[in-house]
Design an enzyme around this catalytic site. Structure first.
Site, short mmCIF file in Angstrom:
data_model
loop_
_atom_site.label_atom_id
_atom_site.label_comp_id
_atom_site.label_asym_id
_atom_site.label_seq_id
_atom_site.Cartn_x
_atom_site.Cartn_y
_atom_site.Cartn_z
N ASP A 286 -0.52 -5.22 3.08
CA ASP A 286 -1.04 -3.70 3.86
C ASP A 286 -0.20 -4.14 5.19
OD1 ASP A 286 -2.29 -2.02 4.97
OD2 ASP A 286 -4.15 -2.54 4.36
N GLU B 104 0.94 -1.01 -0.07
CA GLU B 104 0.15 0.11 -0.09
C GLU B 104 0.97 1.41 0.04
OE1 GLU B 104 -2.55 0.56 3.42
OE2 GLU B 104 -3.57 2.18 2.36
N ASP C 144 -5.97 -5.08 0.97
CA ASP C 144 -7.04 -5.09 2.08
C ASP C 144 -7.68 -6.64 2.17
OD1 ASP C 144 -7.02 -2.38 2.88
OD2 ASP C 144 -8.33 -1.81 0.98
N THR D 247 -5.42 1.85 10.09
CA THR D 247 -4.64 2.86 10.73
C THR D 247 -5.04 3.65 11.74
OG1 THR D 247 -3.13 2.84 8.51
CG2 THR D 247 -2.92 4.92 9.86
N ILE E 119 -0.34 -1.92 7.94
CA ILE E 119 -1.28 -1.59 8.98
C ILE E 119 -2.60 -1.57 8.37
CG2 ILE E 119 -2.17 -0.54 11.15
CD1 ILE E 119 0.84 0.77 11.21
N ASP E 120 -3.46 -2.60 8.54
CA ASP E 120 -4.83 -2.49 7.95
C ASP E 120 -5.56 -1.80 9.28
OD1 ASP E 120 -6.64 -2.73 5.95
OD2 ASP E 120 -7.41 -4.19 7.42
C1 IPD Z 1 -8.77 0.60 5.79
C2 IPD Z 1 -9.52 -0.38 6.59
C3 IPD Z 1 -10.89 -0.29 6.98
C4 IPD Z 1 -11.64 0.05 5.83
C5 IPD Z 1 -11.04 1.23 4.82
C6 IPD Z 1 -9.52 0.59 4.55
P1 IPD Z 1 -6.10 1.29 6.22
O1 IPD Z 1 -7.52 0.13 5.35
O2 IPD Z 1 -9.28 -1.84 6.16
O3 IPD Z 1 -11.38 -0.84 7.62
O4 IPD Z 1 -12.92 0.39 6.25
O5 IPD Z 1 -11.77 0.93 3.56
O6 IPD Z 1 -8.96 1.49 3.66
O7 IPD Z 1 -6.01 2.51 5.28
O8 IPD Z 1 -6.27 1.39 7.34
O9 IPD Z 1 -5.00 0.20 5.45
CA CA Z 2 -6.15 -1.45 4.32
CA CA Z 3 -2.84 0.31 5.56
#
Ligand code: IPD
Ligand code: CA
Ligand code: CA
Length: 289
Positions: free
Chosen positions: A105, A78, A233, A110, A107-108
């Site tokens: 990813d 990402e 994701d 953030t 940190i999923d």
């Molecule tokens: C997000 C998370 C979140 C989702 C967002 C994503 P990130 O990823 O998965 O649950 O609702 O659409 O973008 O930006 O924290 O890697």
């Molecule tokens: Ca993510």
């Molecule tokens: Ca992320």
């Protein structure tokens, strides 16, 4: 090393899964140690789209750990891609033909990480010619390592996972996520939410799409849907769901591929009902396409 041989020493004997687990575990420990220490909070495509120096540092760490073993493989992370759906579609298209592609990813979740809400994960997948063959999702807050291997099942704490048994939406605990696009994807998601909320047992939104998918695989959620996601994701969680006996498609019920951005994942039993409800609400994100 031979004096004339300038190739750096490469460790190749480890399995793909072992490397993914090792990278996710090291990255997760690092992330946990940095909770509450974020110095630089930057935004990407919108004020709600956060990125920190920890996201970037973690991706670097994962890259190094993977390339130590597999320097010839490709990696889509990402933090190496410009924000926005066009840039991520382009970035994926560029590497989609690679024989081995790692999808990361760091940190999923953030936003949760920044706020100290303990629901975030590291997500690492390996695709072979476009098909996910390894998926690892690590939740450092609970020390839960979810692991899936194509054809070999999915495991958490070394125990085989299987999806839940609810047979109808009425009995289902679903999750969704609120995407970043406030003017584009959010209204569509709200339409789906309004239509589904009265039909199900309840709905959660934990804030990590990857962990939601791992929870579907583990039978803790009956299903999950979200529109406007990216390959990183979904990829690891997609394999986890199918290896646990569940189903994953796009929100219109078409087969999952790495290019899917609008996703529906369930225990299989409620899949048709969920997709149907999203269609009724014009909430697949695919309307007009
Ligand atoms: C997000 C998370 C979140 C989702 C967002 C994503 P990130 O990823 O998965 O649950 O609702 O659409 O973008 O930006 O924290 O890697
Ligand atoms: Ca993510
Ligand atoms: Ca992320």
């Amino acid at each position: 090393m031979n004096q004339e041989d300038k190739t750096p020493y490469v460790v190749t004997s480890k399995s793909y899964t072992a490397v993914a687990i090792n990278a996710a575990s090291k990255a997760g420990e690092w992330i946990k140690s940095r909770l509450g220490t974020v110095k630089q909070l930057n935004t990407k495509s919108a004020v709600s789209d956060l990125v920190t120096e920890v996201d970037k540092g973690t991706e670097q760490m994962i890259r190094k750990l993977i390339f130590t073993h597999f320097p010839d493989h490709a990696l889509l992370g990402e933090e190496g891609v410009e924000p926005g759906p066009e840039a991520s579609t382009k970035a994926l298209a560029k590497v989609a033909e690679e024989e081995y592609l790692w999808i990361v990813d760091p940190i999923d979740g953030t936003t949760n990480f920044v706020h100290g809400f303990p629901f975030f994960s590291v997500s690492i997948a390996l695709a072979h010619k476009g098909e996910v063959i390894v998926g690892v999702i690590y939740d450092p807050s609970r020390d839960e390592m979810f692991v899936a291997e194509k054809g070999k099942g999915a495991y958490v704490h070394g125990k085989r996972m299987s999806v839940s048994e609810e047979a109808s939406l009425e009995q289902s605990l679903l999750a969704t996520g609120f995407p970043v696009g406030r003017d584009s994807t959010l209204p569509v998601n709200m339409a789906g939410l309004a239509h589904l909320a009265p039909k199900v047992r309840n709905i959660r939104s934990g804030g990590s799409a990857a962990l939601h998918l791992a929870y579907v695989a583990a039978g803790r959620l009956t299903g999950f849907w979200e529109i406007g996601l990216n390959a990183w994701d979904i990829a690891a969680g997609a394999l986890m769901v199918t290896e646990s006996g569940g189903q994953i498609t796009d929100t219109a019920g078409n087969p999952y591929t790495l290019a899917v951005r609008h996703v529906a994942a369930t225990n299989g039993a409620v899949h048709a009902e969920l997709v149907q409800a999203l269609k009724e609400a014009s909430a697949t994100g695919l309307e007009g396409k």
